[in-house]
Scaffold this motif. Structure first.
Motif, PDB file in Angstrom:
ATOM      1  N   GLU A   1      -5.788   0.705  -1.197  1.00 15.92           N
ATOM      2  CA  GLU A   1      -6.476   1.766  -1.922  1.00 15.92           C
ATOM      3  C   GLU A   1      -5.610   2.291  -3.061  1.00 15.92           C
ATOM      4  N   VAL A   2      -4.318   2.390  -2.798  1.00 17.79           N
ATOM      5  CA  VAL A   2      -3.342   2.777  -3.816  1.00 17.79           C
ATOM      6  C   VAL A   2      -2.191   1.779  -3.753  1.00 17.79           C
TER       7      VAL A   2
ATOM      8  N   SER B   1       0.838  -1.203   0.000  1.00 17.62           N
ATOM      9  CA  SER B   1       0.000   0.000   0.000  1.00 17.62           C
ATOM     10  C   SER B   1       0.871   1.249   0.000  1.00 17.62           C
ATOM     11  N   ASP B   2       0.248   2.368  -0.338  1.00 19.65           N
ATOM     12  CA  ASP B   2       0.941   3.657  -0.318  1.00 19.65           C
ATOM     13  C   ASP B   2       0.995   4.169   1.113  1.00 19.65           C
TER      14      ASP B   2
ATOM     15  N   SER C   1       1.195   7.198   2.439  1.00 17.09           N
ATOM     16  CA  SER C   1       0.346   8.339   2.798  1.00 17.09           C
ATOM     17  C   SER C   1      -1.086   7.905   3.052  1.00 17.09           C
ATOM     18  N   HIS C   2      -1.587   6.956   2.249  1.00 14.06           N
ATOM     19  CA  HIS C   2      -2.952   6.477   2.462  1.00 14.06           C
ATOM     20  C   HIS C   2      -3.055   5.629   3.733  1.00 14.06           C
TER      21      HIS C   2
ATOM     22  N   ARG D   1      -3.261   8.042   6.576  1.00 12.25           N
ATOM     23  CA  ARG D   1      -4.506   8.805   6.571  1.00 12.25           C
ATOM     24  C   ARG D   1      -5.715   7.940   6.883  1.00 12.25           C
ATOM     25  N   ASP D   2      -5.796   6.747   6.249  1.00  9.48           N
ATOM     26  CA  ASP D   2      -6.991   5.909   6.361  1.00  9.48           C
ATOM     27  C   ASP D   2      -6.799   4.665   7.219  1.00  9.48           C
TER      28      ASP D   2
END
Length: 313
Positions: free
Chosen positions: A70-71, A55-56, A58-59, A62-63
């Motif tokens: 998600e990314v 996963s990324d 930053s996401h 954040r999440d």
């Protein structure tokens, strides 16, 4: 009249058999459902770790963690590739220590457990008590450290192998297996045929003990592979540290950076190129890879080794 009585008896037996089969099917379905849910609960954390590693960053910050990225991103693995030499060296050390340590541990443990399982061995009770005593009391960290360092084992691979060489619990497992599974009459027959003790041990005992050897071997394999503490205590040479110690060191460094103890300038400079959470998960995926590949081949021996010998026949 007799035919009617016989027919009713047959109907009753069939009815009882039907109800018994129905109950057996329901019980089997319930058991299968419970075991399926338990297996799912064991697999879900592994899936989550793999998903977060791809996963990324930053996401994730954040999440939070998600089962489906998600990314999609491989930045964590790119970050680890920068230290590919260290990871490769750690892999080599871990594999070498695990293979050699597991082999030597099985050899020493079986050589100790086999004599104390023999009813004609004169000191079996005393030696068994010593093994059990070490499960209750230990010398402590300082004597343990001084013993290994004064013996010249610091910064050597022997410091990673010897501490886990003999585990008292494994000795007890092997002793119970030898006592309850291998008939003493078989050993006496081999002696009558002229076989010596070493030949009996190598040609008869070990081939009949594959289930318990595989079980103890798996325990030792996991112990050696997951060990990072002995590297922390005894190893200063970066070329001799294990993969799990590298994982521990990466996690410690990331926690230190995220705690704010480092300077703001250093934190900002590092965080621009450092995937913190995803790097932790990527290291975990790299660390558990070989064990996942080996475990399925030893699973049948593990189950058999834990059950055979548990009830004396």
């Amino acid at each position: 009249m007799e035919e009617i009585i016989k027919s009713s008896a047959v109907i009753k037996r069939r009815t009882k058999s039907y109800h018994a089969n129905a109950m057996s099917t329901v019980s089997y379905s319930i058991l299968l459902t419970v075991l399926g849910l338990a297996s799912l609960l064991c697999v879900l954390p592994l899936i989550l770790v793999i998903s977060v590693s791809f996963s990324d960053e930053s996401h994730i910050l954040r999440d939070g963690y998600q089962f489906i990225p998600e990314v999609f991103s491989v930045d964590a693995y790119r970050f680890l590739v920068d230290d590919l030499d260290k990871i490769t060296t750690g892999y080599g050390i871990s594999i070498l220590v695990t293979v050699v340590g597991t082999f030597l541990s099985l050899l020493v443990t079986s050589l100790f457990a086999y004599p104390v399982s023999r009813p004609d061995f004169p000191y079996r009770n005393q030696l068994s008590f010593i093994v059990f005593f070490t499960m209750l009391f230990g010398g402590g960290l300082v004597p343990w450290y001084l013993l290994y360092t004064q013996a010249g084992l610091k910064n050597t691979l022997f410091a990673l192998i010897i501490p886990h060489l003999v585990v008292p619990f494994n000795v007890i497992i092997m002793r119970i297996f030898f006592t309850n599974t291998i008939p003493h009459a078989l050993i006496e027959s081999a002696k009558i045929d002229g076989a010596g003790e070493l030949r009996i041990y190598g040609k008869i005992i070990l081939p009949l003990s594959l289930p318990v050897l595989a079980t103890v071997g798996l325990f030792q394999m996991l112990s050696y592979w997951n060990d990072w503490y002995t590297s922390l205590i005894f190893i200063n040479n970066p070329q001799l540290v294990s993969l799990q110690y590298l994982l521990y060191k990466v996690i410690s460094d990331l926690n230190y950076i995220n705690s704010g103890a480092a300077s703001i300038q250093a934190v900002n400079a590092i965080q621009k190129t450092l995937p913190s959470e995803t790097a932790k998960m990527a290291m975990a995926v790299i660390g558990i890879g070989p064990i996942i590949l080996v475990y399925p081949f030893l699973q049948k021996y593990l189950v058999k080794g834990l059950t055979v010998g548990s009830v004396k026949g």
